[in-house]
Design a protein around this motif. Structure first.
Motif, PDB file in Angstrom:
ATOM      1  N   THR A 441       0.856  -1.189   0.000  1.00 14.19           N
ATOM      2  CA  THR A 441       0.000   0.000   0.000  1.00 14.19           C
ATOM      3  C   THR A 441       0.891   1.237   0.000  1.00 14.19           C
ATOM      4  N   HIS A 442       0.457   2.248  -0.738  1.00 10.35           N
ATOM      5  CA  HIS A 442       1.228   3.490  -0.831  1.00 10.35           C
ATOM      6  C   HIS A 442       1.508   4.068   0.563  1.00 10.35           C
ATOM      7  N   ASP A 443       2.716   4.527   0.691  1.00 14.91           N
ATOM      8  CA  ASP A 443       3.175   5.218   1.893  1.00 14.91           C
ATOM      9  C   ASP A 443       3.326   4.270   3.091  1.00 14.91           C
ATOM     10  N   HIS A 444       3.484   2.931   2.792  1.00 19.12           N
ATOM     11  CA  HIS A 444       3.765   1.969   3.855  1.00 19.12           C
ATOM     12  C   HIS A 444       5.167   1.402   3.652  1.00 19.12           C
ATOM     13  N   THR A 445       5.734   0.887   4.748  1.00 20.40           N
ATOM     14  CA  THR A 445       7.027   0.201   4.650  1.00 20.40           C
ATOM     15  C   THR A 445       6.809  -1.287   4.890  1.00 20.40           C
ATOM     16  N   TYR A 446       7.666  -2.100   4.221  1.00 25.98           N
ATOM     17  CA  TYR A 446       7.554  -3.550   4.306  1.00 25.98           C
ATOM     18  C   TYR A 446       8.936  -4.135   4.543  1.00 25.98           C
ATOM     19  N   SER A 447       9.042  -4.951   5.591  1.00 26.04           N
ATOM     20  CA  SER A 447      10.299  -5.631   5.931  1.00 26.04           C
ATOM     21  C   SER A 447      10.199  -7.098   5.508  1.00 26.04           C
ATOM     22  N   PHE A 448      11.357  -7.658   5.109  1.00 28.78           N
ATOM     23  CA  PHE A 448      11.364  -9.038   4.593  1.00 28.78           C
ATOM     24  C   PHE A 448      12.479  -9.833   5.248  1.00 28.78           C
ATOM     25  N   GLU A 449      12.210 -11.168   5.420  1.00 31.93           N
ATOM     26  CA  GLU A 449      13.215 -12.097   5.935  1.00 31.93           C
ATOM     27  C   GLU A 449      13.002 -13.439   5.237  1.00 31.93           C
ATOM     28  N   ALA A 450      14.109 -14.053   4.766  1.00 34.47           N
ATOM     29  CA  ALA A 450      14.030 -15.325   4.030  1.00 34.47           C
ATOM     30  C   ALA A 450      14.749 -16.413   4.820  1.00 34.47           C
ATOM     31  N   ALA A 451      14.289 -17.664   4.666  1.00 34.36           N
ATOM     32  CA  ALA A 451      14.911 -18.827   5.315  1.00 34.36           C
ATOM     33  C   ALA A 451      14.969 -19.965   4.299  1.00 34.36           C
ATOM     34  N   VAL A 469      14.165  -3.555   3.828  1.00 29.40           N
ATOM     35  CA  VAL A 469      12.935  -2.798   4.046  1.00 29.40           C
ATOM     36  C   VAL A 469      12.655  -1.970   2.797  1.00 29.40           C
ATOM     37  N   THR A 470      11.399  -2.009   2.364  1.00 27.07           N
ATOM     38  CA  THR A 470      10.989  -1.247   1.174  1.00 27.07           C
ATOM     39  C   THR A 470       9.868  -0.275   1.563  1.00 27.07           C
ATOM     40  N   TYR A 471      10.050   0.993   1.113  1.00 28.66           N
ATOM     41  CA  TYR A 471       9.011   2.015   1.297  1.00 28.66           C
ATOM     42  C   TYR A 471       8.312   2.202  -0.036  1.00 28.66           C
ATOM     43  N   ILE A 472       6.966   2.243   0.002  1.00 32.41           N
ATOM     44  CA  ILE A 472       6.198   2.402  -1.236  1.00 32.41           C
ATOM     45  C   ILE A 472       5.811   3.867  -1.383  1.00 32.41           C
ATOM     46  N   ASP A 473       6.308   4.490  -2.457  1.00 31.53           N
ATOM     47  CA  ASP A 473       5.955   5.866  -2.831  1.00 31.53           C
ATOM     48  C   ASP A 473       5.565   5.828  -4.289  1.00 31.53           C
ATOM     49  N   THR A 474       4.273   5.844  -4.524  1.00 30.75           N
ATOM     50  CA  THR A 474       3.807   5.674  -5.902  1.00 30.75           C
ATOM     51  C   THR A 474       4.135   6.863  -6.786  1.00 30.75           C
TER      52      THR A 474
END
Length: 652
Positions: A441-451, A469-474
């Motif tokens: 969603t726009h203007d949200h941040t998303y963190s990721f972890e892989a195993a 971490v990725t920030y969404i700025d459309t």
């Protein structure tokens, strides 16, 4: 008168004088006369008196038959065709025939001896014919014959026929020996070319003449090869079981029953290794990584040896894919083995089968590849863009490493968290190292972890630490101009309906754009040649009123600007504005000058229109009463070019 004193005689021919005599005897008869020639002898005799008087012509004669010898019988035969001095088993009631000997006095009878004594000289029978029939016992019987003639001469005993009769089968051999040292009914792999001798056969009557032999793979094979001695040297064999079967034959042709003297077993053929090995614990499968068991228990099937049979198995249990071991400590007679526990890695169970004569399988075979790995992989790290101008973006992650031996499988668990929320599973056992994240969603941040997950099923632990971490700025990277306006109309149609006023309601649908549509440019008349070649602009909130500047029809070109200011005049759409403010002229009514009734027809002709829209065929018609009267509307928006007018007054 003086008396007879002697007698002269001559043998053979008539005397020719008193002195032609062979002998003289004196005394009174009877007197003996000796003759020397056997056969018929004529004896001429005459007398001499005491005065010595005699006359040879006064002879008398007598025939003396003298036989002092005898011969033996010859040319003996047996009437059934039995041969002299030859053993046979078919005739025990022989009839013998022979040729009578030549004899002066003739044969009176034959004394017969028939028995077991080769020198038998006591008659057991007699016959006057040169033939004799008897019944024989088994064994050797001698036909001996003694001739007696009519003169009383008796000849010597002679053996005329040796009659051999035997209808009792010989005994079978009782023991055979293979001269190379192999044992009967025992598998071996060293001797392929046997050599047999045997003993125990006997015949109490005629004696053993030969043996009939069978050597082959039939358990009840019929002996059909004859050998003279108790010896047999067959050809070299191939692998298998062979039966030496022998029967004895005596001189009379009697045969014993066939007996199996030796079972020769030769096996130089390699056994077959097992083809199916299983871990009976059920915790592992062949050549498949697992993390449950380090201690398998093996069982195998389908090891095979068609001849001497499987005796056991050498095995190798270790890390060498080509490992071998012929140590007695690594030998099993059972087709199962509870293996020793192993460390993480690949361990090979290799097997080589041995049969009961020590033949080994042609080579070692790998029966089971045991793969055990209980070490978790590590090092898989997620990666994503710092900023995404779209709400969907690609997340990738590194392969990771695995020190347990099974290797990274290519499957991964990936999770994310939104802003400062909790971790949420996104991908589970996902195959690949990247995927499109479409939950943003726009203007949200998303963190990721892989195993990572390894091939044994071990799963890397999550560290609860964001790896990226990725920030969404459309709006971040929008440099793409919006598309053309859609469904462009003026007053709901394109081209617009004709209007006599210059104001038109321009309407359209904005296309999709990540930053939205903020503004619209337009140009009247000709196509724009650049983004600045415009007539004007307005907010992109349709509908919008635009004023036409020309009558007769005018094009309006419209293009859009997005929220980032991107625009492209080439992405324009056109609508035709049809504006006509000029009145038509030249229409003229026609009616009769004079009428004689209150009703008449009024008509009119078309005029002209210079405004561009053209005549519509609709007319307004005025009328006034008398020349000085006031014009009033008679027909309003009347369609047609004539009408019936009814009145009683004068009109124009």
């Amino acid at each position: 008168m003086s008396g007879i004193t002697s007698l002269k005689y001559k043998i053979g021919n008539i005397p020719t004088s008193n002195n032609d005599f062979n002998g003289m005897v004196t005394g009174t008869p009877p007197q003996n006369v000796t003759i020397s020639a056997q056969g018929l002898n004529t004896v001429y005799v005459w007398l001499v008196d005491s005065a010595g008087n005699e006359n040879y012509n006064n002879y008398s004669n007598v025939i003396l038959r003298y036989d002092a010898s005898i011969s033996i019988a010859t040319n003996f035969s047996e009437s059934h065709g039995i041969s002299n001095n030859v053993w046979q088993n078919s005739i025990n009631n022989p009839t013998f025939n022979w040729s009578a000997p030549s004899d002066l006095s003739g044969i009176d009878k034959y004394y017969i001896y028939f028995g077991a004594n080769a020198n038998g000289g006591v008659a057991t029978d007699s016959t006057s014919n040169a033939a004799y029939t008897t019944t024989a016992t088994q064994g050797t019987n001698y036909l001996r014959v003694q001739c007696k003639d009519n003169a009383g001469n008796i000849g010597e005993w002679t053996t005329g026929f040796i009659f051999r009769y035997d209808n009792t089968p010989p005994t079978t051999p009782t023991q055979a020996v293979e001269q190379n040292g192999t044992e009967s009914d025992t598998w071996q792999n060293t001797i392929a070319d046997p050599y047999f001798t045997w003993t125990g056969a006997g015949d109490n009557i005629s004696a053993i003449a030969s043996y009939w032999v069978y050597f082959g793979t039939e358990i009840n094979g019929d002996p059909q090869t004859e050998v003279a001695l108790p010896v047999y040297d067959p050809s070299m064999t191939i692998n298998g079981t062979y039966y030496l079967r022998v029967k004895s034959e005596d001189l009379a042709g009697n045969q014993s029953t066939a007996v199996t003297l030796f079972i020769f077993k030769h096996d130089s053929q390699e056994p077959i290794n097992p083809d199916t090995v299983t871990d009976i614990t059920g915790h592992s499968k062949n050549n498949i990584w697992q993390n449950v068991s380090d201690d398998p228990n093996f069982s195998w099937t389908h090891a095979y040896d068609a001849l001497s049979g499987v005796n056991g198995y050498y095995y190798y249990w270790g890390r060498d894919a080509n490992g071998t071991s012929l140590s007695p400590a690594n030998y099993l007679t059972a087709n199962s083995w509870n293996a020793t526990a192993v460390d993480t890695g690949i361990t090979y169970l290799r097997i080589r089968t041995k049969d009961n004569v020590d033949n080994l399988a042609l080579s070692w075979s790998t029966g089971y590849i045991f793969k055990f790995d209980n070490i978790k992989p590590s090092g898989s790290t997620a990666s994503s863009p710092d900023t995404s101008a779209e709400e969907t973006f690609t997340v990738s992650w590194s392969r990771g490493t695995d020190s347990g031996g099974s290797g990274v499988s290519g499957l991964y668990h990936v999770r994310y968290k939104e802003n400062s929320g909790n971790w949420t599973d996104w991908l589970s056992s996902y195959e690949g190292q990247s995927a499109v994240f479409d939950l943003g969603t726009h203007d949200h941040t998303y963190s990721f972890e892989a195993a990572a997950i390894d091939s044994a099923g071990n799963e890397e632990d999550f560290a609860d630490v964001a790896e990226y971490v990725t920030y969404i700025d459309t709006f971040a990277v929008d440099n793409i101009p919006p598309g053309k306006p859609e469904n462009l109309t003026a007053n709901a149609t394109n081209p617009s309906p004709w209007k006599n006023g210059p104001i038109f309601a321009i309407n359209w649908t904005n296309p999709q754009d990540m930053t939205g549509i903020s503004k619209a440019y337009y140009k009247l008349d000709s196509l724009p040649t650049s983004n600045t070649d415009t007539t004007g602009s307005f907010l992109a909130l349709p509908p919008v009123n635009i004023s036409a500047t020309k009558e007769g029809g005018q094009n309006l070109y419209l293009w859009l600007v997005d929220g980032r200011g991107n625009l492209d005049y080439l992405n324009n759409e056109v609508v035709r504005l049809r504006y006509d403010h000029t009145k038509p002229q030249g229409t003229q009514a026609l009616s009769p000058d004079t009428v004689f009734s209150g009703t008449f027809i009024v008509s009119w002709i078309d005029g002209t229109d210079s405004g561009g829209s053209g005549l519509s065929g609709i007319f307004n018609v005025n009328v006034k009463d008398s020349i000085m009267g006031t014009w009033t509307l008679w027909l309003n928006t009347y369609k047609g070019q004539s009408a019936e007018f009814t009145t009683g007054e004068q009109y124009r």
